[in-house]
Design an enzyme around this catalytic site. Structure first.
Site, PDB file in Angstrom:
ATOM      1  N   PRO A   1       0.799  -1.218   0.000  1.00  0.00           N
ATOM      2  CA  PRO A   1       0.000   0.000   0.000  1.00  0.00           C
ATOM      3  C   PRO A   1       0.838   1.278   0.000  1.00  0.00           C
ATOM      4  O   PRO A   1       2.013   1.265   0.371  1.00  0.00           O
ATOM      5  CB  PRO A   1      -0.786  -0.122   1.307  1.00  0.00           C
ATOM      6  CG  PRO A   1       0.126  -0.893   2.203  1.00  0.00           C
ATOM      7  CD  PRO A   1       0.829  -1.878   1.304  1.00  0.00           C
ATOM      8  N   GLU A   2       0.215   2.380  -0.446  1.00  0.00           N
ATOM      9  CA  GLU A   2       0.872   3.681  -0.482  1.00  0.00           C
ATOM     10  C   GLU A   2       0.271   4.580   0.601  1.00  0.00           C
ATOM     11  O   GLU A   2      -0.481   4.109   1.459  1.00  0.00           O
ATOM     12  CB  GLU A   2       0.727   4.284  -1.881  1.00  0.00           C
ATOM     13  CG  GLU A   2       1.333   3.386  -2.963  1.00  0.00           C
ATOM     14  CD  GLU A   2       1.171   3.918  -4.374  1.00  0.00           C
ATOM     15  OE1 GLU A   2       1.032   5.149  -4.546  1.00  0.00           O
ATOM     16  OE2 GLU A   2       1.168   3.098  -5.324  1.00  0.00           O
TER      17      GLU A   2
END
Length: 318
Positions: A2-3
């Site tokens: 994830p970012e």
């Protein structure tokens, strides 16, 4: 993945789920996830009896603040947290479990096994890896245009790899760099020093707006991402470029194309994001467009023949 938006969502969810809970026991079944200290038993002993105060984010890292100690966690590609009852079956690939005194448990699951955990005295986490060299926070008050302009400077680096550099700006990954560059109308192969002041301003605004909108939507559920309650994000339905190869650009209707830049799949609209001179993608797209035009011309001739009630001639199309 994830970012930043996904990690921010996980932090907010965990904050609502575990703040105030006291750790009774810690179980570690995959020792290599525990990076500091490098002894899982010592890691567990340092946490037992402590209470979670809050959960915060620095870049793509999660900071779990307890009384007298800070746990820094990096989810990497597929790490995820979830709150369970103690009696719930433990799923495969669950590597760390924080057992609470109230009969619940925070479980860390990681199919790819790339995640990491570090323990620090409060405040010391910023003095050493993995947080020491992180760059600007794009959703903080310190992320002004002046700070952004200074960070990217007059570098000759291509703008996409530069934005992916966590020592320059934190939290941006492949998804949101593609999205911000598309919104700003800047081709990923442009170098930082080729951008005008107005282009840099557009890019700065696009980074803030893209990340802000993604956080509001709970992130993008691509591959396996869910928040701490098992809920999917919804920003994938608003993506402008990333993952939309062959689809129409939402701005101009031109086709979104994909190429590889710095080893990363990259999505652009060549009408909205004009390639720089010498771009590696432009010639390939010209050939693609020519082939598509020829295919459409053949289809029109065949459709015309069918509408006239005649059988199309066999053989090679001229």
């Amino acid at each position: 993945m994830p970012e930043l938006p996904e990690v921010e969502t996980v932090c907010r969810t965990l904050n609502s789920l575990i703040a105030g809970k006291t750790i009774k026991q810690v179980t570690v079944s995959l020792p290599r996830i525990i990076q500091k200290p490098d002894d899982p038993q010592l890691f567990a002993a340092l946490l037992e009896g402590r209470t979670f105060q809050s959960v915060e984010r620095r870049g793509k890292f999660i900071r779990l603040l307890l009384d007298g100690i800070v746990l820094v966690s990096h989810l990497r590609m597929e790490g995820r947290y979830g709150l369970y009852r103690e009696e719930d079956p433990v799923e495969n690939h669950t590597h760390v479990i924080f057992h609470f005194t109230d009969g619940t448990a925070l479980r860390y699951k990681d199919v790819r096994q790339f995640g990491t955990m570090h323990l620090f005295e409060p405040g010391m986490e910023f003095q050493s890896a993995p947080l020491k060299k992180l760059g600007l926070e794009p959703l903080s008050d310190t992320f002004t245009f002046a700070a952004f302009d200074e960070a990217i400077g007059r570098r000759s680096t291509k703008i996409k790899p530069l934005l992916l550099n966590q020592e320059v700006i934190v939290g941006l990954g492949n998804i949101y760099v593609d999205e911000a560059l598309h919104e700003a109308g800047i081709h990923p192969e442009r170098t930082a020093d080729s951008l005008s002041r107005s282009e840099k301003k557009r890019l700065h605004e696009s980074i803030v707006s893209t990340l802000g909108s993604a956080v509001e939507a709970g992130g993008s559920s691509i591959k396996s991402y869910v928040n701490g309650q098992g809920e999917m994000g919804m920003f994938q339905h608003k993506l402008r470029a990333y993952g939309r190869t062959g689809e129409a650009c939402r701005e101009c209707g031109n086709e979104i194309v994909k190429f590889v830049l710095g080893g990363r799949g990259t999505h652009v609209c060549l009408r909205c994001q004009k390639p720089p001179k010498g771009s590696s993608v432009a010639p390939a797209m010209k050939r693609h467009s020519a082939g598509k035009s020829e295919s459409n011309a053949v289809k029109r001739r065949l459709d015309g023949a069918v509408s006239r009630g005649s059988k199309p001639k066999e053989g090679k199309a001229e």
